[in-house]
Design a protein around this motif. Structure first.
Motif, PDB file in Angstrom:
ATOM      1  N   VAL A   1       0.853  -1.184   0.000  1.00 16.09           N
ATOM      2  CA  VAL A   1       0.000   0.000   0.000  1.00 16.09           C
ATOM      3  C   VAL A   1       0.892   1.237   0.000  1.00 16.09           C
ATOM      4  O   VAL A   1       1.838   1.328   0.798  1.00 16.09           O
ATOM      5  CB  VAL A   1      -0.920   0.003   1.235  1.00 16.09           C
ATOM      6  N   LYS A   2       0.589   2.191  -0.868  1.00 17.23           N
ATOM      7  CA  LYS A   2       1.436   3.380  -0.952  1.00 17.23           C
ATOM      8  C   LYS A   2       1.234   4.318   0.230  1.00 17.23           C
ATOM      9  O   LYS A   2       2.181   4.755   0.872  1.00 17.23           O
ATOM     10  CB  LYS A   2       1.154   4.128  -2.257  1.00 17.23           C
ATOM     11  N   ASP A   3      -0.047   4.665   0.490  1.00 19.07           N
ATOM     12  CA  ASP A   3      -0.353   5.611   1.562  1.00 19.07           C
ATOM     13  C   ASP A   3      -1.832   5.475   1.904  1.00 19.07           C
ATOM     14  O   ASP A   3      -2.518   4.572   1.405  1.00 19.07           O
ATOM     15  CB  ASP A   3      -0.008   7.053   1.148  1.00 19.07           C
ATOM     16  N   ALA A   4      -2.325   6.390   2.735  1.00 21.30           N
ATOM     17  CA  ALA A   4      -3.716   6.286   3.195  1.00 21.30           C
ATOM     18  C   ALA A   4      -4.719   6.476   2.072  1.00 21.30           C
ATOM     19  O   ALA A   4      -5.888   6.082   2.201  1.00 21.30           O
ATOM     20  CB  ALA A   4      -3.968   7.313   4.297  1.00 21.30           C
ATOM     21  N   ASP A   5      -4.292   7.070   0.966  1.00 22.18           N
ATOM     22  CA  ASP A   5      -5.200   7.272  -0.172  1.00 22.18           C
ATOM     23  C   ASP A   5      -5.217   6.086  -1.131  1.00 22.18           C
ATOM     24  O   ASP A   5      -6.022   6.056  -2.057  1.00 22.18           O
ATOM     25  CB  ASP A   5      -4.802   8.544  -0.936  1.00 22.18           C
ATOM     26  N   ASP A   6      -4.331   5.146  -0.911  1.00 19.95           N
ATOM     27  CA  ASP A   6      -4.257   3.954  -1.755  1.00 19.95           C
ATOM     28  C   ASP A   6      -5.159   2.887  -1.138  1.00 19.95           C
ATOM     29  O   ASP A   6      -4.810   2.252  -0.144  1.00 19.95           O
ATOM     30  CB  ASP A   6      -2.808   3.476  -1.816  1.00 19.95           C
ATOM     31  N   LYS A   7      -6.332   2.686  -1.732  1.00 16.96           N
ATOM     32  CA  LYS A   7      -7.344   1.828  -1.111  1.00 16.96           C
ATOM     33  C   LYS A   7      -7.744   0.650  -1.990  1.00 16.96           C
ATOM     34  O   LYS A   7      -8.877   0.200  -1.980  1.00 16.96           O
ATOM     35  CB  LYS A   7      -8.578   2.672  -0.773  1.00 16.96           C
TER      36      LYS A   7
END
Length: 961
Positions: free
Chosen positions: A938-944
């Motif tokens: 997962v890249k970051d919190a926006d990567d869902k």
């Protein structure tokens, strides 16, 4: 009946008010009269009120409606209860602005013209400075009665019809108005042609002139329009004829003969200043909408039940349509299409027809010729669309001039799915050599997988959308009229379109090839039993009331052998599973699903509607006593895919691995796998969940959630979750298949396992085990085979893994028995050890022996050492391979957070510690990998990517928010 009497009356009125209609198949589309009405409009003649069949007393009434305008008249009609009521009749040529009132039903039984034509081609509103405007508020109903009843907007006039989603403006027939109010014997809900329609004329350019000597090039071309509506065309591309929004036009389209027809709405030389959106044409006897030249654009268009073409153009139309749904009726006219687009004769007339059609869903039937036809030199950009249904052909392209525009790039056919009962392209013996629709970008000819009839399924979502922002249209990332997130209950066409024409609920019927079970419904749905031996193609279609059952060991096809050509006596079949379908294994049936070599499983879901394979016990909440969902495992067998790709272990003495002759029998009596076809195709698993499987008979007979056995690289595995499997999550037994976006949660043994010479690739995987695991469990366990140097040697490449262990694991990952492995951009945390590498033949691959193993860009945060010491670690191995030079951090504490599939677990979203590790761009090693600048799945919190289609430990579908 009223409509019959008015039809007779229409045949007797003068040529000045007789409706003369035309079709686009002639050089002069509307013969009309030679002298259009000009000059000062006159008032109405004395109206003839409706007679004959009465209306309900409660149906309508003039009430206190203002009838002071000279074109409005209060008339008295009989009611069904023997009384009378007043209605408001509207008629004549309107000379001054007219505003209708909400709540009043207006009656129309002759031509209504909003002003008169303002003169020759002109950039001004009217030649004499006057502009007549008809304003219709939201919620208003106008009923037309008979062939003479039409609404005409001449050049210089305007219609301001601004409905809303909750209060559309409705133009319908008087007979339909009666039917809706309980009057019988006035036709049926499928009757067409009960009044004329709407004709709008503008000053925008066209390419056909009625008068010899008119100059097309300078916009001087004019032409006589539909229904004696006067001339259209001019030199003002931005001309404004008003607004039509949230408008329905029903039961119109009088047809007297093949050259005398009326469309639901005819846009005749209408300019781009006109606003048209959210339009529904229903049950028109001729075309739904037709564009006669001009530049007007339409968005959110629905055409249903039409007898001829749904969307038609000619005369040099250069506007656009975005978001269109087309579904025809039955008993159609000959030569009918969903779209028919012409330029004119000769085919090179300018301005050339060149519209943009994006996000259309064209659903035909067997009475159509084809879903779409382009001809007579029309250019078109037909993109982001779906042509499906049961039309004999998908597309029909006629004339060399039309093909030439596609071949030279003037026209564009891109990002389109075509599914027809016959060929994708109709062959009229004029197809250029080597021309094929699939030559063009993202044009797919395949079986559609539309969800609930209209919404994009897995097949449609797999088509990459064309960027239409350069065409001035709204950005989209999907094909078809509706987005993948829209549903029957919530979509742009719901609420204002005519009830019962779209989004109808159909009775639950088990599809061909399955059997309707007599057992009680499961999860509130009718149970369709899947045959144990699938010997012909079967499609499990989605339906809100259907669910599918495996009643035992279920085989798709019979074994096709190890060679590219299937064994002659074998049977090949494809089991297709639509988005949103649930398949469950019958309780106590020892059920599992096998795709035999040469056959396919095509389970293609979407993020919003995944395909789910689960157990009856879970659906009926009949799990074992004392168990919770978090610990429930092993209720059925799982999925086994058998392919023809190479493996390195042979069941038969004398078979040789080197020539692809090796084949093996799979665990759990799943049949033979392996062969000589590296790119073998066993189907597709996309947005699929496999839950609560993994029956274990003994240590040598275990069922994985998914067993990819000799599966080839032609198979797609992407967005797959294996949840709570009693044995391994997914295991690769040789073969060459790749996988992306894999989630393995709650498994009792290893999450990702390989053996038998697997040489595939994995990118983006999340592993998070449950509790109460089997002994000797790992997040990853990779083997070659015994002896350890068997070829082809296991040597997969893996990148962007997030492996979250617990104290019950031995280590986060293990490779052994001579397996190679390239692993990058990975986080391993929570286990007693990071890695466990066994056997000298495994270690030696890190020092250059082929196939080369390589570790890089990792963060290892575990309770013990980065590498478990079994007493076989080479002297300098840790210093050489678990060091900063390889961007491997074995000291920092992980800072993962955010969503976790199991309570009290770490989470999968990276933070500062993970960001400190320099990622490796695996796309430079192998172009199959996507370039990433981060470690972990997962890249970051926006990567869902992992949210919405997966489940957590309590069997709740995860949220995408």
């Amino acid at each position: 009946m009223t409509s019959v009497k008015n039809f007779r009356r229409a045949l007797l009125i003068s040529s000045a008010s007789l409706a003369i209609f035309a079709c686009s198949d002639t050089n002069i589309s509307s013969p009309g009269t030679t002298t259009p009405p000009v000059g000062e409009p006159t008032g109405p003649t004395t109206p003839t009120p409706p007679t004959g069949t009465s209306i309900p007393a409660s149906a309508t009434g003039a009430g206190t409606a203002d009838v002071s305008h000279p074109n409005l008249t209060r008339v008295t009609v009989a009611t069904a209860d023997g009384g009378t009521t007043d209605i408001v009749q509207i008629s004549g040529t309107v000379a001054t602005d007219l505003t209708l009132e909400t709540g009043v039903v207006y009656y129309l039984n002759e031509t209504l013209s909003i002003g008169a034509d303002s003169g020759a081609a002109s950039t001004t509103a009217t030649a004499d400075g006057k502009e007549v405007v008809l304003t219709i508020p939201a919620g208003t109903t106008v009923v037309g009665d008979g062939s003479a009843a039409s609404l005409i907007i001449p050049r210089g006039g305007k219609i301001m019809a601004e409905g809303t989603a909750s209060s559309p403006i409705v133009f319908t027939s008087y007979a339909e108005f009666q039917r809706q109010n309980g009057i019988t014997n006035v036709g049926t809900e499928t009757t067409r042609g009960e009044w004329g329609g709407i004709m709008i004329n503008g000053f925008a350019p066209i390419n056909v002139c009625d008068t010899t000597g008119d100059n097309v090039a300078d916009g001087g071309c004019t032409k006589e329009g539909e229904a004696n509506s006067g001339v259209y065309g001019g030199d003002n591309a931005a001309d404004n004829s008003g607004v039509l929004t949230y408008v329905r036009v029903e039961h119109g389209g009088v047809v007297l003969n093949d050259s005398n027809e009326a469309n639901g709405i005819a846009f005749q030389g209408v300019g781009s200043g006109t606003t048209v959106n959210h339009i529904h044409i229903h049950n028109n006897l001729d075309d739904g909408v037709e564009f006669f030249g001009g530049t007007v654009s339409v968005d959110h268009l629905v055409v249903t039940g039409q007898s001829d073409d749904a969307i038609d153009w000619t005369d040099g139309w250069t506007g656009s349509v975005q978001y269109a749904l087309v579904t025809p009726g039955t008993n159609l006219r000959d030569d009918a299409y969903g779209i028919e687009g012409d330029n004119q004769r000769p085919n090179d007339l300018l301005p050339r027809s060149a519209p943009v059609i994006s996000n259309a869903t064209i659903l035909g039937n067997d009475e159509w010729v084809a879903g779409v036809r382009f001809r007579r030199g029309s250019a078109v950009k037909f993109v982001n669309s779906i042509v499906a249904g049961t039309a004999p052909f998908g597309m029909d392209i006629d004339d060399a001039a039309t093909y030439d525009l596609i071949i030279d790039g003037t026209s564009k056919i891109e990002s389109v799915m075509v599914d027809a009962t016959g060929d994708a392209l109709r062959n009229d013996d004029d197809i250029p050599a080597d021309f094929a629709l699939t030559n063009y970008p993202n044009v797919v000819v395949d079986t559609s997988s539309l969800l609930n009839k209209y919404f994009p399924g897995g097949q449609e979502q797999a088509v990459t959308a064309f960027d239409v922002t350069g065409e001035g249209l709204e950005a989209v990332d999907y094909i078809g009229a509706f987005s993948p997130t829209e549903t029957v209950a919530s979509n742009w066409a719901a609420g204002w379109t005519k009830e019962g024409t779209v989004f109808e609920e159909e009775a639950a019927t088990c599809p061909t090839g399955t059997t309707t079970s007599s057992s009680d419904p499961v999860d509130g749905k009718t149970v369709c039993d899947i045959p144990l031996n699938i010997t012909s193609d079967v499609r499990l279609s989605n339906g809100d009331d259907l669910i599918y059952r495996l009643t035992g060991a279920t085989f798709i096809g019979t074994d096709g052998g190890k060679e590219a050509a299937n064994v002659p006596s074998s049977v090949q079949a494809t089991l297709s599973v639509d988005a949103g379908v649930t398949v469950f294994a019958q309780s106590g049936a020892e059920a599992y699903l096998v795709a035999s070599r040469g056959s396919k499983l095509e389970a293609v879901g979407t993020a919003a509607a995944p395909v789910v394979f689960t157990a009856e016990e879970v659906l009926t909440n009949n799990i074992k006593s004392g168990e919770t969902l978090q610990h429930t495992r092993g209720y059925w067998g799982g999925i086994m895919l058998n392919g023809k790709a190479p493996v390195n272990v042979c069941d038969t003495t004398g078979d040789t691995v080197a020539d692809g002759g090796c084949e093996k029998t799979g665990e759990f009596a799943s049949g033979s796998y392996g062969g000589e076809v590296s790119n073998d195709d066993s189907g597709a698993l996309r947005y699929v969940r496999v839950e609560y499987a993994g029956v274990i008979v003994n240590d040598d007979n275990e069922a994985n959630g998914i067993a990819a056995q000799g599966v080839g690289s032609g198979t797609e595995i992407e967005y797959v979750q294996i949840h709570n499997n009693l044995d391994d999550g997914i295991e690769f037994f040789g073969g060459t298949v790749d996988a992306k976006h894999i989630v393995v949660t709650g498994q009792s043994d290893d999450a990702i396992d390989w053996t038998d010479g697997w040489v595939g690739r994995v990118q983006y995987a999340i592993v998070e085990p449950g509790e109460t695991l089997r002994d000797d469990a790992y997040g990853i366990e990779g083997d070659n085979q015994r002896p350890n140097d068997l070829l082809p040697r296991s040597a997969p490449q893996l990148s962007n893994l997030t492996i979250i262990g617990n104290s019950e694991w031995v280590a986060g990952a293990r490779i052994r028995r001579g397996s190679g492995a390239t692993v990058a951009n990975t986080v391993i945390t929570g286990a007693p050890f990071g890695w466990d590498i066994d056997d000298a033949s495994t270690y030696e691959l890190f020092d250059g022996t082929t196939p080369v193993s390589d570790f890089s860009s990792m963060l290892l945060d575990n309770t013990g050492d980065e590498l478990r010491d079994d007493g076989d670690i080479p002297a300098t191995f840790i210093a050489d391979h678990f060091d900063a030079d390889n961007n491997i951090d074995t000291i920092s504490t992980t800072t993962l957070g955010g969503f976790s599939f199991f309570g009290n677990a770490t989470g999968v979203v990276p933070s500062t510690a993970e960001a400190a590790v320099t990622a490796k761009d695996m796309s430079t090693v192998d172009a199959w990998f996507e370039a990433t600048d981060y470690i972990g799945a997962v890249k970051d919190a926006d990567d869902k990517w992992y949210l919405g289609w997966t489940i957590d430990s309590s069997r709740n579908v995860t949220s995408a928010n």
